[in-house]
Design a protein around this motif. Structure first.
Motif: not given
Length: 586
Positions: A116-134
């Protein structure tokens, strides 16, 4: 790193004047250590075959060890999205160089799950620290799991397990999201989140020129937040998330649903930058939803879990075949027909296994190890066996040791050189899902050498897979005949001794398809092909289509019973005793 030979020599000389349109599918496979793009031709019976050798691969680590964060910036300093775009660029360029008449009719995705990747209002990834994986095995997330189990109690926890098919564990989204949203250090990043996306949905959004996309049932199911029976976010599980996070959950659809007009790209972006031209419109004209004549062009399909695709690419679409894959990780899985429904059916997920939705009509039941081939790669580095010849010599020693141990077992005792390994370098998933579990070894003496250690590592992974295989056979009806194991994954494909170990330990016949490579990519292509076929003819049944595939050349390995039976029974008992002893300090 790219393997994309020219296609110009693929036309026979005596047919060079005849131009026949080739309908092809592009497949994108995002793994934890590489990104691949393949090309498959759809034959007249809607089968898929590799299109020449048109293939591109980039060795890129995509998951950070221990934290499980997705590396949006690679170790080379490049953007992960650019690496994904790059393999497609490579393949499309070589298709353009061909003198054939080629039409790309679909593009499908497989991704490592979960992600999962967090996306901001511009459709861009917010950053590595707000990503998740197995791959997460952090102590903070493990603490969150323990709190959840205590808060819910056994009955509610079991209810979540039976609806989502996933236990409470650090490798799933619930504890990771709870920790992320309540972390004061990440509050400024959390405030920027608008929606969560998977890697594939993020790519599709970017290519289509939209801020965000739906997430497929398949990828959502791997998060542990999805009700695999009703095909929607599980209300009770999602209610355990902070309210802000609940509002950031993406919409869902099946992998083949057309939720965008023409299922393809748009010439202009929509949203805040509605007048801005979509750069992919000119960059990849082959992937437009409509061709130059206004006819249907290329369909862009939503992502599928890589485990599901590995099963399908291995022809394991019935409960008579169990797919065992050992790549970086390891897994054993079986496909089960199950229509989505609004009621609870009688199917019970065996404790220790998972159950993920593939599409509206099928689920995937199995178990996974975070560490499979990665255990052997780690052992090679530890033992200074990185040279291939040195490693091959050591594997030959392992085979000699194993054969001697078999003989000793027949005479009534296990060789004193036998070691026992618990291969949890990155924590435990199936079967115990114990947070904090780690690697341990028992039986080392002054006489233990490199071959003994490597043998124990190989056996350790096989024994954990054996426990999964036993549960699968108990929990999923396979008829009167014993099921067959079909193997895939680079680590198993390169190691015939490991395949024989699997047959000996499981007591099941092992099939290795010698002509099939890139089983995950092939599985993606088959799923795309069946969806396109069903679009043309709604009477087509996906199950019968996927079962009725051409035969392939295979090597069959039979278990060397009864000589091996006692050895592996004792080895499994030793490993279980070691796990019981070590788990007191995990």
């Amino acid at each position: 790193h790219n393997r994309v030979p020219s296609l110009g020599n693929m036309i026979p000389e005596n047919e060079s004047s005849v131009v026949v349109r080739k309908n092809v599918i592009l497949t994108v496979d995002i793994g934890s250590s590489s990104i691949r793009c393949g090309t498959y031709e759809i034959t007249e019976k809607d089968y898929v075959i590799p299109f020449g050798e048109c293939f591109s691969v980039r060795k890129v680590r995509t998951v950070e060890p221990n934290t499980g964060k997705i590396m949006l910036k690679t170790e080379k300093g490049t953007d992960l999205q650019d690496e994904i775009d790059g393999v497609i660029d490579d393949v499309l360029q070589h298709l353009r160089n061909s003198s054939m008449d080629i039409k790309v009719v679909g593009l499908g995705f497989a991704t490592f799950c979960m992600n999962l990747i967090a996306i901001d209002m511009y459709g861009q990834p917010v950053g590595k620290d707000v990503t998740l994986s197995y791959g997460c095995c952090s102590p903070e997330v493990a603490d969150e799991c323990r709190w959840l189990k205590s808060h819910l109690g056994m009955d509610k926890e079991a209810g979540i397990y039976q609806r989502t098919g996933a236990p409470l564990h650090s490798s799933y989204a619930l504890p990771q999201l709870r920790h992320l949203y309540t972390s004061s250090e990440l509050s400024s990043l959390v405030d920027r989140i608008v929606v969560w996306q998977t890697l594939s949905s993020s790519c599709l959004s970017r290519w289509r020129g939209v801020p965000f996309s739906h997430v497929s049932f398949s990828e959502a199911s791997w998060t542990g937040l999805f009700n695999f029976r009703t095909c929607e976010w599980d209300k009770e599980t999602v209610s355990l998330l902070p309210e802000a996070c609940q509002n950031h959950m993406p919409p869902l659809c099946d992998y083949s649903d057309e939720v965008m007009p023409s299922g393809g790209m748009r010439p202009h972006k929509i949203g805040e930058n509605a007048m801005e031209k979509n750069p992919y419109w000119d960059r990849w004209p082959e992937l437009r939803g409509l061709d130059d004549n206004g006819d249907p062009g290329c369909r862009l399909f939503f992502g599928l879990g890589d485990g599901a695709c590995a099963n399908i690419g291995s022809n394991c679409w019935t409960n008579q075949k169990i797919a065992v894959t050992i790549g970086t990780s390891a897994a054993a899985r079986v496909c089960v027909p199950m229509q989505m429904s609004n009621y609870t059916d009688n199917f019970h997920v065996p404790r220790g296994l998972f159950c993920y939705r593939i599409d509206r009509s099928h689920v995937l039941v199995g178990g996974a190890l975070t560490d499979g081939g990665s255990v052997i790669e780690w052992a090679r580095q530890l033992l200074n066996l990185e040279n291939d010849n040195d490693f091959s010599d050591c594997v030959a020693e392992v085979e000699n040791l194993l054969n001697r141990d078999y003989e000793s077992c027949l005479e009534g005792f296990i060789s004193p050189s036998a070691l026992s390994v618990v291969p949890f370098l990155s924590g435990e998933r199936s079967l115990g899902f114990r947070d904090g579990a780690n690697f341990c070894i028992s039986g080392l003496t002054r006489n233990s050498g490199r071959a003994h250690f490597l043998k124990a590592c190989l056996e350790g992974v096989i024994l954990r897979l054996e426990v999964i295989l036993r549960l699968l056979q108990e929990g999923v009806e396979s008829g009167r005949r014993k099921p067959r194991i079909v193997v895939s994954g680079a680590a198993l494909e390169r190691n015939p001794l490991w395949r024989q170990m699997l047959a000996d330990c499981s007591g099941l016949q092992v099939q290795y398809d010698t002509t099939v490579r890139e089983t995950t990519s092939k599985g993606v292509a088959r799923m795309v092909a069946v969806a396109l076929a069903m679009e043309r003819d709604m009477s087509i049944d996906s199950s019968s289509y996927l079962v009725g595939v051409p035969k392939v050349d295979s090597i069959y390995l039979s278990p060397r019973l009864p000589i091996t039976e006692k050895y592996w029974a004792v080895a499994l008992e030793d490993q279980e005793n070691l796990i019981d002893a070590a788990s007191t300090v995990w």
